[in-house]
Scaffold this motif. Sequence first.
Motif, PDB file in Angstrom:
ATOM      1  N   ARG A 106       0.867  -1.182   0.000  1.00  0.00           N
ATOM      2  CA  ARG A 106       0.000   0.000   0.000  1.00  0.00           C
ATOM      3  C   ARG A 106       0.903   1.230   0.000  1.00  0.00           C
ATOM      4  NH1 ARG A 106      -2.919  -0.617   4.586  1.00  0.00           N
ATOM      5  NH2 ARG A 106      -1.480   0.630   5.818  1.00  0.00           N
ATOM      6  N   ILE A 107       0.409   2.318  -0.625  1.00  0.00           N
ATOM      7  CA  ILE A 107       1.161   3.572  -0.681  1.00  0.00           C
ATOM      8  C   ILE A 107       0.761   4.469   0.507  1.00  0.00           C
ATOM      9  CG2 ILE A 107       1.573   5.684  -2.017  1.00  0.00           C
ATOM     10  CD1 ILE A 107       2.824   3.266  -3.269  1.00  0.00           C
ATOM     11  N   ASP A 108       1.735   4.907   1.297  1.00  0.00           N
ATOM     12  CA  ASP A 108       1.508   5.894   2.356  1.00  0.00           C
ATOM     13  C   ASP A 108       1.917   7.266   1.821  1.00  0.00           C
ATOM     14  OD1 ASP A 108       0.540   4.037   4.138  1.00  0.00           O
ATOM     15  OD2 ASP A 108       2.474   3.747   5.145  1.00  0.00           O
ATOM     16  N   VAL A 109       1.019   8.257   1.961  1.00  0.00           N
ATOM     17  CA  VAL A 109       1.233   9.587   1.381  1.00  0.00           C
ATOM     18  C   VAL A 109       1.518  10.591   2.491  1.00  0.00           C
ATOM     19  CG1 VAL A 109       0.228  11.405  -0.041  1.00  0.00           C
ATOM     20  CG2 VAL A 109      -0.352   9.008  -0.485  1.00  0.00           C
ATOM     21  N   THR A 110       2.544  11.427   2.272  1.00  0.00           N
ATOM     22  CA  THR A 110       2.838  12.551   3.159  1.00  0.00           C
ATOM     23  C   THR A 110       2.906  13.816   2.314  1.00  0.00           C
ATOM     24  OG1 THR A 110       4.127  11.128   4.617  1.00  0.00           O
ATOM     25  CG2 THR A 110       4.452  13.506   4.857  1.00  0.00           C
ATOM     26  N   TYR A 111       2.116  14.837   2.721  1.00  0.00           N
ATOM     27  CA  TYR A 111       2.144  16.117   2.007  1.00  0.00           C
ATOM     28  C   TYR A 111       3.022  17.079   2.806  1.00  0.00           C
ATOM     29  CZ  TYR A 111       0.601  20.454  -0.161  1.00  0.00           C
ATOM     30  OH  TYR A 111       0.571  21.658  -0.800  1.00  0.00           O
ATOM     31  N   THR A 112       4.033  17.655   2.149  1.00  0.00           N
ATOM     32  CA  THR A 112       4.995  18.509   2.848  1.00  0.00           C
ATOM     33  C   THR A 112       4.774  19.993   2.600  1.00  0.00           C
ATOM     34  OG1 THR A 112       6.548  18.346   1.001  1.00  0.00           O
ATOM     35  CG2 THR A 112       6.755  16.706   2.766  1.00  0.00           C
ATOM     36  N   GLY A 113       3.834  20.341   1.722  1.00  0.00           N
ATOM     37  CA  GLY A 113       3.577  21.756   1.441  1.00  0.00           C
ATOM     38  C   GLY A 113       2.656  22.373   2.491  1.00  0.00           C
ATOM     39  N   SER A 114       2.233  23.615   2.244  1.00  0.00           N
ATOM     40  CA  SER A 114       1.280  24.268   3.146  1.00  0.00           C
ATOM     41  C   SER A 114      -0.130  23.801   2.790  1.00  0.00           C
ATOM     42  CB  SER A 114       1.418  25.789   3.053  1.00  0.00           C
ATOM     43  OG  SER A 114       1.166  26.211   1.731  1.00  0.00           O
ATOM     44  N   GLY A 115      -1.145  24.384   3.441  1.00  0.00           N
ATOM     45  CA  GLY A 115      -2.514  23.900   3.308  1.00  0.00           C
ATOM     46  C   GLY A 115      -3.038  23.890   1.881  1.00  0.00           C
ATOM     47  N   LEU A 116      -3.882  22.887   1.604  1.00  0.00           N
ATOM     48  CA  LEU A 116      -4.530  22.767   0.298  1.00  0.00           C
ATOM     49  C   LEU A 116      -5.968  23.245   0.407  1.00  0.00           C
ATOM     50  CD1 LEU A 116      -3.253  19.254  -0.841  1.00  0.00           C
ATOM     51  CD2 LEU A 116      -2.499  21.483  -1.657  1.00  0.00           C
ATOM     52  N   ASP A 117      -6.480  23.795  -0.680  1.00  0.00           N
ATOM     53  CA  ASP A 117      -7.865  24.278  -0.725  1.00  0.00           C
ATOM     54  C   ASP A 117      -8.813  23.091  -0.555  1.00  0.00           C
ATOM     55  OD1 ASP A 117     -10.302  25.420  -1.265  1.00  0.00           O
ATOM     56  OD2 ASP A 117      -9.622  26.515  -3.034  1.00  0.00           O
ATOM     57  N   THR A 175     -10.000  19.272  -5.683  1.00  0.00           N
ATOM     58  CA  THR A 175      -9.492  17.897  -5.678  1.00  0.00           C
ATOM     59  C   THR A 175      -8.379  17.799  -6.718  1.00  0.00           C
ATOM     60  OG1 THR A 175     -11.639  17.017  -5.032  1.00  0.00           O
ATOM     61  CG2 THR A 175     -10.093  15.470  -6.021  1.00  0.00           C
ATOM     62  N   TYR A 176      -7.296  17.145  -6.308  1.00  0.00           N
ATOM     63  CA  TYR A 176      -6.132  16.967  -7.199  1.00  0.00           C
ATOM     64  C   TYR A 176      -5.919  15.478  -7.448  1.00  0.00           C
ATOM     65  CZ  TYR A 176      -5.208  21.815  -5.950  1.00  0.00           C
ATOM     66  OH  TYR A 176      -5.325  23.169  -5.756  1.00  0.00           O
ATOM     67  N   VAL A 199      -6.389  13.681  -3.929  1.00  0.00           N
ATOM     68  CA  VAL A 199      -6.186  14.452  -2.695  1.00  0.00           C
ATOM     69  C   VAL A 199      -7.214  15.573  -2.666  1.00  0.00           C
ATOM     70  CG1 VAL A 199      -4.603  15.949  -1.426  1.00  0.00           C
ATOM     71  CG2 VAL A 199      -3.727  13.944  -2.606  1.00  0.00           C
ATOM     72  N   THR A 200      -7.969  15.654  -1.550  1.00  0.00           N
ATOM     73  CA  THR A 200      -8.920  16.752  -1.322  1.00  0.00           C
ATOM     74  C   THR A 200      -8.663  17.290   0.077  1.00  0.00           C
ATOM     75  OG1 THR A 200     -10.566  15.658  -2.722  1.00  0.00           O
ATOM     76  CG2 THR A 200     -11.348  17.419  -1.277  1.00  0.00           C
ATOM     77  N   VAL A 204       0.942  16.098 -10.905  1.00  0.00           N
ATOM     78  CA  VAL A 204      -0.204  16.549 -10.079  1.00  0.00           C
ATOM     79  C   VAL A 204      -1.067  17.415 -10.959  1.00  0.00           C
ATOM     80  CG1 VAL A 204      -0.944  17.815  -8.042  1.00  0.00           C
ATOM     81  CG2 VAL A 204       1.193  16.506  -7.964  1.00  0.00           C
ATOM     82  N   ALA A 205      -2.368  17.099 -11.015  1.00  0.00           N
ATOM     83  CA  ALA A 205      -3.285  17.879 -11.843  1.00  0.00           C
ATOM     84  C   ALA A 205      -4.589  18.085 -11.066  1.00  0.00           C
ATOM     85  CB  ALA A 205      -3.564  17.158 -13.156  1.00  0.00           C
ATOM     86  N   GLU A 206      -5.160  19.301 -11.232  1.00  0.00           N
ATOM     87  CA  GLU A 206      -6.438  19.590 -10.569  1.00  0.00           C
ATOM     88  C   GLU A 206      -7.577  18.995 -11.385  1.00  0.00           C
ATOM     89  OE1 GLU A 206      -9.188  23.427  -9.326  1.00  0.00           O
ATOM     90  OE2 GLU A 206      -7.080  23.733  -9.841  1.00  0.00           O
TER      91      GLU A 206
END
Length: 198
Positions: free
Chosen positions: A131-142, A146-147, A166-167, A195-197
């Motif tokens: 399974r893929i574990d995801v970590t987001y390192t940027g600042s907050g997402l809207d 959805t991306y 990602v939402t 990454v695409a919206e």
Amino acid sequence: MTQPECPPQSDAQPGAPETGHPQPVARGEKPLVGWIIGGLVLVLLLCIGSCGALLTTANSADKPDQGAAATPTASSPLDATSAATTTAAAPATTEPPAPTYETPTKNDFKLKVKLLRKQCFGSAGCNVTYRIDVTYTGSGLDPSKTYEVTYQVKGAEDPIINTFEVTGDSASVQEEEMASTKRSGDKLTAAVTDVAEF
């Protein structure tokens, strides 16, 4: 000299009232019922007056004098706080600034391959469930956007390309994925490629 005329004597017995003429009550003979009624009325008036005075006192104690300023006591911090808030000017209300969100890039995601099961067949290689574990390192997402994140898994017999969404602060990844490796010692790694919206 004329003699005073005496009232005619009646045949009635002394003390019996004459018919047709009311008898006045003698000075010392007041009826007892009148005294009782008068006493009860007086007691009622005193009770009503006392209750009214108590209510007036209680109401005036509950309501502070309109002309007098409220002075806080030193022993009560609540009074001091309420007095301070009544004398302080209300702060001007300003709208908080609208939150700003950034557009994520592929460098903002770190992926880790979590090994769930591994079945090896000697020199024929292994079947791996992960399974893929995801970590987001940027600042907050809207949270209203959805991306779609595309990633590639390396280390398998053939490269594997897959996506997740990602939402806001949550990512929806597959619970399990499968791959085959050439050797038992091969390790799987994953990296974001796009990454695409939506």
